[in-house]
Write a protein that holds these residues in place. Structure first.
Motif, PDB file in Angstrom:
ATOM      1  N   ASP A   1      35.689  55.503  38.830  1.00 54.90           N
ATOM      2  CA  ASP A   1      34.222  55.756  38.474  1.00 54.90           C
ATOM      3  C   ASP A   1      34.101  55.014  37.194  1.00 54.90           C
ATOM      4  OD1 ASP A   1      33.514  58.660  40.379  1.00 54.90           O
ATOM      5  OD2 ASP A   1      33.387  56.530  41.062  1.00 54.90           O
ATOM      6  N   SER A   2      34.989  55.247  36.232  1.00 53.22           N
ATOM      7  CA  SER A   2      34.857  54.590  34.848  1.00 53.22           C
ATOM      8  C   SER A   2      34.729  53.505  34.645  1.00 53.22           C
ATOM      9  CB  SER A   2      35.998  55.311  33.894  1.00 53.22           C
ATOM     10  OG  SER A   2      37.344  54.929  34.627  1.00 53.22           O
ATOM     11  N   VAL A   3      35.253  52.708  35.595  1.00 51.02           N
ATOM     12  CA  VAL A   3      35.218  50.975  35.366  1.00 51.02           C
ATOM     13  C   VAL A   3      34.157  50.334  36.682  1.00 51.02           C
ATOM     14  CG1 VAL A   3      37.601  51.326  34.614  1.00 51.02           C
ATOM     15  CG2 VAL A   3      37.093  50.845  37.118  1.00 51.02           C
ATOM     16  N   LYS A   4      33.736  51.089  37.529  1.00 54.04           N
ATOM     17  CA  LYS A   4      32.859  50.475  38.339  1.00 54.04           C
ATOM     18  C   LYS A   4      31.982  49.615  37.728  1.00 54.04           C
ATOM     19  CE  LYS A   4      33.546  53.370  42.374  1.00 54.04           C
ATOM     20  NZ  LYS A   4      32.867  54.512  43.251  1.00 54.04           N
ATOM     21  N   GLY A   5      31.865  48.249  38.230  1.00 55.70           N
ATOM     22  CA  GLY A   5      30.521  47.510  37.726  1.00 55.70           C
ATOM     23  C   GLY A   5      31.056  46.454  36.410  1.00 55.70           C
ATOM     24  N   ARG A   6      32.286  47.118  35.960  1.00 58.36           N
ATOM     25  CA  ARG A   6      32.708  46.343  34.669  1.00 58.36           C
ATOM     26  C   ARG A   6      34.118  45.615  35.035  1.00 58.36           C
ATOM     27  NH1 ARG A   6      34.384  49.095  30.450  1.00 58.36           N
ATOM     28  NH2 ARG A   6      35.099  50.811  31.859  1.00 58.36           N
ATOM     29  N   PHE A   7      34.931  46.102  35.914  1.00 59.56           N
ATOM     30  CA  PHE A   7      36.102  45.749  36.098  1.00 59.56           C
ATOM     31  C   PHE A   7      36.205  45.102  37.691  1.00 59.56           C
ATOM     32  CE2 PHE A   7      38.992  48.390  33.245  1.00 59.56           C
ATOM     33  CZ  PHE A   7      38.374  48.228  32.062  1.00 59.56           C
ATOM     34  N   THR A   8      37.055  44.117  37.839  1.00 57.87           N
ATOM     35  CA  THR A   8      36.875  43.540  39.121  1.00 57.87           C
ATOM     36  C   THR A   8      38.522  43.177  39.470  1.00 57.87           C
ATOM     37  OG1 THR A   8      34.910  42.506  39.071  1.00 57.87           O
ATOM     38  CG2 THR A   8      36.368  41.756  40.796  1.00 57.87           C
ATOM     39  N   VAL A   9      39.163  43.529  40.559  1.00 60.59           N
ATOM     40  CA  VAL A   9      40.366  43.313  40.925  1.00 60.59           C
ATOM     41  C   VAL A   9      40.298  42.331  42.070  1.00 60.59           C
ATOM     42  CG1 VAL A   9      40.570  45.160  42.793  1.00 60.59           C
ATOM     43  CG2 VAL A   9      42.677  44.443  41.864  1.00 60.59           C
ATOM     44  N   SER A  10      41.288  41.120  41.951  1.00 63.51           N
ATOM     45  CA  SER A  10      41.314  39.886  42.840  1.00 63.51           C
ATOM     46  C   SER A  10      42.747  39.602  43.004  1.00 63.51           C
ATOM     47  CB  SER A  10      40.406  38.857  42.405  1.00 63.51           C
ATOM     48  OG  SER A  10      40.809  38.408  41.256  1.00 63.51           O
ATOM     49  N   ARG A  11      42.879  38.483  43.881  1.00 64.97           N
ATOM     50  CA  ARG A  11      44.269  38.065  44.073  1.00 64.97           C
ATOM     51  C   ARG A  11      44.393  36.518  44.420  1.00 64.97           C
ATOM     52  NH1 ARG A  11      45.245  41.265  49.936  1.00 64.97           N
ATOM     53  NH2 ARG A  11      43.846  40.102  51.132  1.00 64.97           N
ATOM     54  N   ASP A  12      45.427  36.000  44.279  1.00 62.23           N
ATOM     55  CA  ASP A  12      45.660  34.774  44.435  1.00 62.23           C
ATOM     56  C   ASP A  12      46.803  34.747  45.399  1.00 62.23           C
ATOM     57  OD1 ASP A  12      46.349  31.888  44.573  1.00 62.23           O
ATOM     58  OD2 ASP A  12      45.418  31.305  42.720  1.00 62.23           O
ATOM     59  N   ILE A  13      46.784  34.744  46.829  1.00 60.45           N
ATOM     60  CA  ILE A  13      48.066  34.582  47.435  1.00 60.45           C
ATOM     61  C   ILE A  13      48.845  33.774  47.233  1.00 60.45           C
ATOM     62  CG2 ILE A  13      48.711  34.856  49.912  1.00 60.45           C
ATOM     63  CD1 ILE A  13      46.852  37.142  49.120  1.00 60.45           C
ATOM     64  N   ALA A  14      48.687  32.364  47.108  1.00 60.49           N
ATOM     65  CA  ALA A  14      49.409  31.348  46.862  1.00 60.49           C
ATOM     66  C   ALA A  14      50.238  31.386  45.447  1.00 60.49           C
ATOM     67  CB  ALA A  14      48.685  30.095  46.791  1.00 60.49           C
ATOM     68  N   LYS A  15      49.871  32.305  44.450  1.00 60.79           N
ATOM     69  CA  LYS A  15      50.455  32.502  43.347  1.00 60.79           C
ATOM     70  C   LYS A  15      51.275  33.638  43.219  1.00 60.79           C
ATOM     71  CE  LYS A  15      47.515  29.582  40.666  1.00 60.79           C
ATOM     72  NZ  LYS A  15      46.659  29.323  39.499  1.00 60.79           N
ATOM     73  N   ASN A  16      51.122  34.597  44.230  1.00 61.84           N
ATOM     74  CA  ASN A  16      51.859  35.784  44.351  1.00 61.84           C
ATOM     75  C   ASN A  16      51.253  36.586  42.991  1.00 61.84           C
ATOM     76  OD1 ASN A  16      53.307  35.059  46.694  1.00 61.84           O
ATOM     77  ND2 ASN A  16      55.129  34.815  45.359  1.00 61.84           N
ATOM     78  N   THR A  17      49.969  36.548  42.773  1.00 57.04           N
ATOM     79  CA  THR A  17      49.563  37.437  41.520  1.00 57.04           C
ATOM     80  C   THR A  17      48.480  38.023  41.894  1.00 57.04           C
ATOM     81  OG1 THR A  17      50.389  35.467  40.240  1.00 57.04           O
ATOM     82  CG2 THR A  17      48.445  36.941  39.474  1.00 57.04           C
ATOM     83  N   VAL A  18      48.059  39.056  41.280  1.00 56.76           N
ATOM     84  CA  VAL A  18      46.920  39.959  41.238  1.00 56.76           C
ATOM     85  C   VAL A  18      46.355  40.042  39.998  1.00 56.76           C
ATOM     86  CG1 VAL A  18      45.851  42.410  41.798  1.00 56.76           C
ATOM     87  CG2 VAL A  18      47.666  41.254  43.258  1.00 56.76           C
ATOM     88  N   TYR A  19      44.976  39.924  39.626  1.00 54.22           N
ATOM     89  CA  TYR A  19      44.306  40.023  38.522  1.00 54.22           C
ATOM     90  C   TYR A  19      43.488  41.217  38.260  1.00 54.22           C
ATOM     91  CZ  TYR A  19      45.346  35.025  39.012  1.00 54.22           C
ATOM     92  OH  TYR A  19      46.057  33.752  39.277  1.00 54.22           O
ATOM     93  N   LEU A  20      43.073  41.491  37.036  1.00 52.84           N
ATOM     94  CA  LEU A  20      42.167  42.645  36.674  1.00 52.84           C
ATOM     95  C   LEU A  20      41.168  42.062  35.842  1.00 52.84           C
ATOM     96  CD1 LEU A  20      41.131  45.306  37.266  1.00 52.84           C
ATOM     97  CD2 LEU A  20      42.548  45.998  35.181  1.00 52.84           C
ATOM     98  N   GLN A  21      40.053  41.665  36.212  1.00 47.66           N
ATOM     99  CA  GLN A  21      39.183  41.157  35.407  1.00 47.66           C
ATOM    100  C   GLN A  21      38.127  42.284  34.551  1.00 47.66           C
ATOM    101  OE1 GLN A  21      38.293  37.750  34.224  1.00 47.66           O
ATOM    102  NE2 GLN A  21      36.961  38.749  32.798  1.00 47.66           N
ATOM    103  N   MET A  22      38.262  42.329  33.224  1.00 46.45           N
ATOM    104  CA  MET A  22      37.810  43.523  32.574  1.00 46.45           C
ATOM    105  C   MET A  22      36.640  42.958  31.704  1.00 46.45           C
ATOM    106  SD  MET A  22      41.211  45.639  31.751  1.00 46.45           S
ATOM    107  CE  MET A  22      41.703  44.369  30.184  1.00 46.45           C
ATOM    108  N   ASN A  23      35.379  43.292  31.923  1.00 48.32           N
ATOM    109  CA  ASN A  23      34.183  42.882  31.074  1.00 48.32           C
ATOM    110  C   ASN A  23      33.789  44.270  30.469  1.00 48.32           C
ATOM    111  OD1 ASN A  23      34.361  40.262  32.156  1.00 48.32           O
ATOM    112  ND2 ASN A  23      33.172  40.723  33.936  1.00 48.32           N
ATOM    113  N   SER A  24      32.799  44.069  29.572  1.00 49.63           N
ATOM    114  CA  SER A  24      31.980  44.985  29.026  1.00 49.63           C
ATOM    115  C   SER A  24      32.919  46.011  28.504  1.00 49.63           C
ATOM    116  CB  SER A  24      30.912  45.623  29.918  1.00 49.63           C
ATOM    117  OG  SER A  24      29.930  44.534  30.119  1.00 49.63           O
ATOM    118  N   LEU A  25      33.895  45.722  27.726  1.00 53.43           N
ATOM    119  CA  LEU A  25      35.165  46.787  27.556  1.00 53.43           C
ATOM    120  C   LEU A  25      34.653  47.830  26.492  1.00 53.43           C
ATOM    121  CD1 LEU A  25      38.266  44.146  27.471  1.00 53.43           C
ATOM    122  CD2 LEU A  25      37.783  46.304  28.879  1.00 53.43           C
ATOM    123  N   LYS A  26      35.060  48.695  26.327  1.00 54.04           N
ATOM    124  CA  LYS A  26      34.748  50.083  25.671  1.00 54.04           C
ATOM    125  C   LYS A  26      35.957  50.484  24.823  1.00 54.04           C
ATOM    126  CE  LYS A  26      31.365  51.514  28.968  1.00 54.04           C
ATOM    127  NZ  LYS A  26      30.789  52.497  29.719  1.00 54.04           N
TER     128      LYS A  26
END
Length: 120
Positions: free
Chosen positions: A61-86
Motif C-alpha cells: 500500500d505504501s508504494v501503490k501509484g508510485r512504484f511499478t514492477v515490470s519485466r523484460d523476458i528476453a533480458k531475464n530482467t525485472v525492473y522496479l520503477q520508483m517515482n515520487s520518492l520519499k
C-alpha cells in the motif's frame, strides 16, 4: 541455483525517480514469481512489489501509484520503477525469486541488494 544481481540504486532527492534492475542468471519463466523487498533502517524487511510468471503484479500500500514492477523476458530482467520518492523509501532494496518443488517446498533466491537513499 538462481543468481540475482540488483542495480540502479543511488542517492535521489525527494520527488525524484529511480529505476532498479534485477538481472537473473536464467529465464524468469523458470521461477514462479519474483519480487522486490526492502529493508528500511530500524524496520524489518518488507514486501514492496511482486510479479508472477503470468505477469500479475502486487504492491504494498505504501508504494501503490508510485512504484511499478515490470519485466523484460528476453533480458531475464525485472525492473522496479520508483517515482515520487520519499525519504521513507530509503532502504536497501532486494530482488527475490521464488520457486516451489513438486512437493511444495519453497525455494527463495536473493540478490545482494542495492541502496536507495532519498534525501535533500
Amino acid at each position: 541455483q538462481v543468481q540475482l544481481v540488483e542495480s540502479g540504486g543511488g542517492l535521489v532527492q525527494p520527488g525524484g525517480s529511480l529505476r532498479l534492475s534485477c538481472a537473473a542468471s536464467e529465464s524468469i519463466f523458470s521461477v514462479d514469481s519474483m519480487g522486490w523487498y526492502r529493508h528500511r533502517p530500524g524496520k524489518e524487511r518488507e514486501l514492496v512489489a511482486t510479479i508472477t510468471l503470468g505477469g500479475s503484479t502486487n504492491y504494498a500500500d505504501s508504494v501503490k501509484g508510485r512504484f511499478t514492477v515490470s519485466r523484460d523476458i528476453a533480458k531475464n530482467t525485472v525492473y522496479l520503477q520508483m517515482n515520487s520518492l520519499k525519504p521513507e523509501d530509503t532502504a536497501i532494496y532486494y530482488c527475490k525469486a521464488e520457486k516451489k518443488s513438486a512437493f511444495g517446498r519453497l525455494y527463495e533466491y536473493w540478490g545482494q541488494g542495492t541502496q536507495v537513499t532519498v534525501s535533500s
